[in-house]
Design an enzyme around this catalytic site. Sequence first.
Site, PDB file in Angstrom:
ATOM      1  N   LYS A  17      -2.930   6.834   1.648  1.00  0.00           N
ATOM      2  CA  LYS A  17      -3.522   7.191   0.351  1.00  0.00           C
ATOM      3  C   LYS A  17      -5.036   6.977   0.356  1.00  0.00           C
ATOM      4  CE  LYS A  17      -0.846   4.104  -1.604  1.00  0.00           C
ATOM      5  NZ  LYS A  17       0.127   3.825  -0.552  1.00  0.00           N
ATOM      6  N   GLY A  41      -2.659  -2.551   1.377  1.00  0.00           N
ATOM      7  CA  GLY A  41      -3.613  -2.577   2.479  1.00  0.00           C
ATOM      8  C   GLY A  41      -4.115  -1.156   2.669  1.00  0.00           C
ATOM      9  N   HIS A  42      -5.311  -0.871   2.191  1.00  0.00           N
ATOM     10  CA  HIS A  42      -5.810   0.506   2.164  1.00  0.00           C
ATOM     11  C   HIS A  42      -6.896   0.707   3.216  1.00  0.00           C
ATOM     12  CE1 HIS A  42      -4.157   1.151  -2.165  1.00  0.00           C
ATOM     13  NE2 HIS A  42      -3.213   0.970  -1.268  1.00  0.00           N
ATOM     14  N   THR A 240       8.639  -2.997  -4.953  1.00  0.00           N
ATOM     15  CA  THR A 240       7.608  -3.923  -5.391  1.00  0.00           C
ATOM     16  C   THR A 240       7.797  -4.130  -6.903  1.00  0.00           C
ATOM     17  OG1 THR A 240       5.266  -4.478  -5.218  1.00  0.00           O
ATOM     18  CG2 THR A 240       5.796  -2.185  -5.833  1.00  0.00           C
ATOM     19  N   THR A 302       0.037  -7.405   6.518  1.00  0.00           N
ATOM     20  CA  THR A 302       0.789  -8.481   7.156  1.00  0.00           C
ATOM     21  C   THR A 302       0.901  -8.328   8.668  1.00  0.00           C
ATOM     22  OG1 THR A 302       2.815  -7.240   6.769  1.00  0.00           O
ATOM     23  CG2 THR A 302       2.219  -8.875   5.105  1.00  0.00           C
ATOM     24  N   GLY A 303       0.490  -7.178   9.214  1.00  0.00           N
ATOM     25  CA  GLY A 303       0.596  -6.949  10.656  1.00  0.00           C
ATOM     26  C   GLY A 303       2.009  -6.654  11.136  1.00  0.00           C
ATOM     27  N   ARG A 304       2.971  -6.614  10.199  1.00  0.00           N
ATOM     28  CA  ARG A 304       4.361  -6.382  10.616  1.00  0.00           C
ATOM     29  C   ARG A 304       4.536  -4.957  11.141  1.00  0.00           C
ATOM     30  NH1 ARG A 304       7.451  -7.510   5.137  1.00  0.00           N
ATOM     31  NH2 ARG A 304       5.596  -6.466   4.365  1.00  0.00           N
ATOM     32  N   VAL A 415      -5.824  15.442   9.949  1.00  0.00           N
ATOM     33  CA  VAL A 415      -5.527  15.640  11.372  1.00  0.00           C
ATOM     34  C   VAL A 415      -6.129  14.531  12.243  1.00  0.00           C
ATOM     35  CG1 VAL A 415      -5.191  18.133  11.187  1.00  0.00           C
ATOM     36  CG2 VAL A 415      -7.506  17.232  11.570  1.00  0.00           C
ATOM     37  N   GLY A 416      -6.550  13.448  11.618  1.00  0.00           N
ATOM     38  CA  GLY A 416      -7.118  12.317  12.346  1.00  0.00           C
ATOM     39  C   GLY A 416      -7.659  11.319  11.342  1.00  0.00           C
TER      40      GLY A 416
HETATM   41  P1  IMO Z   1       0.105   0.141   0.250  1.00  0.00           P
HETATM   42  O1  IMO Z   1      -0.650   0.259  -1.047  1.00  0.00           O
HETATM   43  C1  IMO Z   1       3.911  -0.639   2.175  1.00  0.00           C
HETATM   44  C2  IMO Z   1       6.583  -3.592   0.310  1.00  0.00           C
HETATM   45  C3  IMO Z   1       6.854  -4.876   1.051  1.00  0.00           C
HETATM   46  C4  IMO Z   1       8.263  -5.187   0.584  1.00  0.00           C
HETATM   47  C5  IMO Z   1       8.234  -4.723  -0.870  1.00  0.00           C
HETATM   48  C6  IMO Z   1       7.999  -5.845  -1.867  1.00  0.00           C
HETATM   49  O2  IMO Z   1      -0.723  -0.320   1.389  1.00  0.00           O
HETATM   50  O3  IMO Z   1       0.876   1.391   0.530  1.00  0.00           O
HETATM   51  P2  IMO Z   1       5.817  -7.219  -2.529  1.00  0.00           P
HETATM   52  O4  IMO Z   1       4.947  -8.115  -1.701  1.00  0.00           O
HETATM   53  O5  IMO Z   1       5.112  -6.078  -3.132  1.00  0.00           O
HETATM   54  O6  IMO Z   1       6.651  -7.973  -3.518  1.00  0.00           O
HETATM   55  O7  IMO Z   1       6.886  -6.627  -1.455  1.00  0.00           O
HETATM   56  O8  IMO Z   1       7.193  -3.778  -0.966  1.00  0.00           O
HETATM   57  N1  IMO Z   1       5.144  -3.291   0.075  1.00  0.00           N
HETATM   58  C7  IMO Z   1       4.463  -2.330   0.732  1.00  0.00           C
HETATM   59  N2  IMO Z   1       4.832  -1.517   1.746  1.00  0.00           N
HETATM   60  N3  IMO Z   1       2.683  -0.505   1.658  1.00  0.00           N
HETATM   61  C8  IMO Z   1       2.292  -1.293   0.626  1.00  0.00           C
HETATM   62  O9  IMO Z   1       1.134  -1.092  -0.017  1.00  0.00           O
HETATM   63  C9  IMO Z   1       3.183  -2.290   0.144  1.00  0.00           C
HETATM   64  N4  IMO Z   1       3.123  -3.231  -0.821  1.00  0.00           N
HETATM   65  C10 IMO Z   1       4.332  -3.830  -0.857  1.00  0.00           C
HETATM   66  O10 IMO Z   1       6.788  -4.686   2.433  1.00  0.00           O
HETATM   67  O11 IMO Z   1       9.180  -4.374   1.271  1.00  0.00           O
HETATM   68 MG    MG Z   2      -0.277  -0.552   3.307  1.00  0.00          MG
END
Ligand code: IMO
Ligand code: MG
Length: 448
Positions: A17, A41-42, A240, A302-304, A415-416
């Site tokens: 986004k 994480g943007h 979330t 989180t680096g996951r 595309v990148g």
């Molecule tokens: P952006 O804005 C991807 C996921 C977490 C977890 C669930 C609940 O970068 O797209 P939370 O900490 O919000 O209570 O966790 O939501 N999650 C996201 N996954 N992108 C995010 O943000 C996320 N924010 C929360 O991994 O499954």
């Molecule tokens: Mg993210």
Amino acid sequence: MMPTTCVVGLQWGDEAKARVLDVLSADADCVARSQGGNNAGHTVVIGGETFILHLVPTGVLRPQVLAVIGNGVVVDPKFLLEEVSELRRRGVEVGENLRLSDRAHLVMPYHRLFDGLAERRRGTGKIDTTMKGVGPCYADKAARGGLRVGDLYQPDLFRERLQAAVEEKNALLRGLYDEPELAWAPIYDEYMDCAQTLRPYVCNTEELLLGLLDQGKRVLLEGAQGTLLDIDHGTYPFVTSSNASVFGAMSGAGLPPHRIDQVVGVMKAYTTRVGAGPFPTELADELGERLRESGKEFGATTGRPRRCGWLDLVAGRYSARLNGVDCISLTKLDILSGLDTVKVCRGYRIGGEAIDSFPAALNELETAEPVYEEFRGWPDDIGRARRFEDLPAEARSYIEGVEEVVGVPITMVCVGPEREQVILREDRQGRAGHTRREQSDRRGRRPN
Ligand code: IMO
Ligand code: MG
């Protein structure tokens, strides 16, 4: 760009986004966040330099843009100040161009603590949250026990409400979790310290945004997370704690629906999910691994490692309809280059029955078998394409196939990772591609 454009994720977050927002913000006066917290994480890449934003709106990277943290965002003040310092250290100006709502709720240290404790209690049913305290903070907001940014400037009220909250948390820590109790005083001191540094940013952002719109300024609303993580419309309880769809943009920025002129849905050319929950098109094999490696699908917060799979258009159509998106930005198409075959999911089979709607019941989603449509892959590196015609025919077919299933024009293709690696299809007008006048005439009469 229309006067007020709302950018929302159509999948489980991480749709890139911010990358789309960065392109659109070239024409914006203001970029506002309306929900979520530093669970987001943007990532924006500018000239080889990577910026990862968590609480500060991406617009801060454009000098002419006012960056607004709206009332619906949950704010960890210490984290915010660290993010601001880090941006400044990297040469990004942050000052007058940042505004923070006095109505935004504060993430407290006990919210972070309880995020972890609640996950521990859930055991195998855990959500895999980002552990930033976001869920517990929204829970306190709904339970009316929260503390708001504006409360920081009424120290007596702040202390009273903090003491009441800590007393309640301590009862839970003792009785439910068998954990040591917390003291309120160090929290009070820490938050009072932050209050001073934050003060210049704090204002009534709802009034500010309405005022900008009255002056004809262009406002971009930056969604965090994605529609499938939306607390009402997502894969509950694996979601979330906020409305991560267009609906959260209105309440969380304080804008009435008729002031939103355009909704841009962001869809990654494949699907990812970080954390637990159903994911019908997941590829738990080498192909999934390949997408993760070439797409660098590791959490920006989180680096996951992110779970990866084919593009799910049952979900995509659901999200696009729900948000009433006018157009779609398709991101990371380059990551699919080099595959022999590229698939999209057009339907599910659930209990032997063919279904093309996105089910609410988790057990149905868990057992859903995807029905795929196959497209021929494209070998070439597409990173230099700047017009739709520059793309290989197979990639064009893929894009047109997605458009056909979702029923919404794809007006931007990424595309990148770099700013200029984007195809803007000027000829491919979004459904809101009218003049403002036509737009207001049309209001309330959208086709779906
Ligand atoms: P952006 O804005 C991807 C996921 C977490 C977890 C669930 C609940 O970068 O797209 P939370 O900490 O919000 O209570 O966790 O939501 N999650 C996201 N996954 N992108 C995010 O943000 C996320 N924010 C929360 O991994 O499954
Ligand atoms: Mg993210």
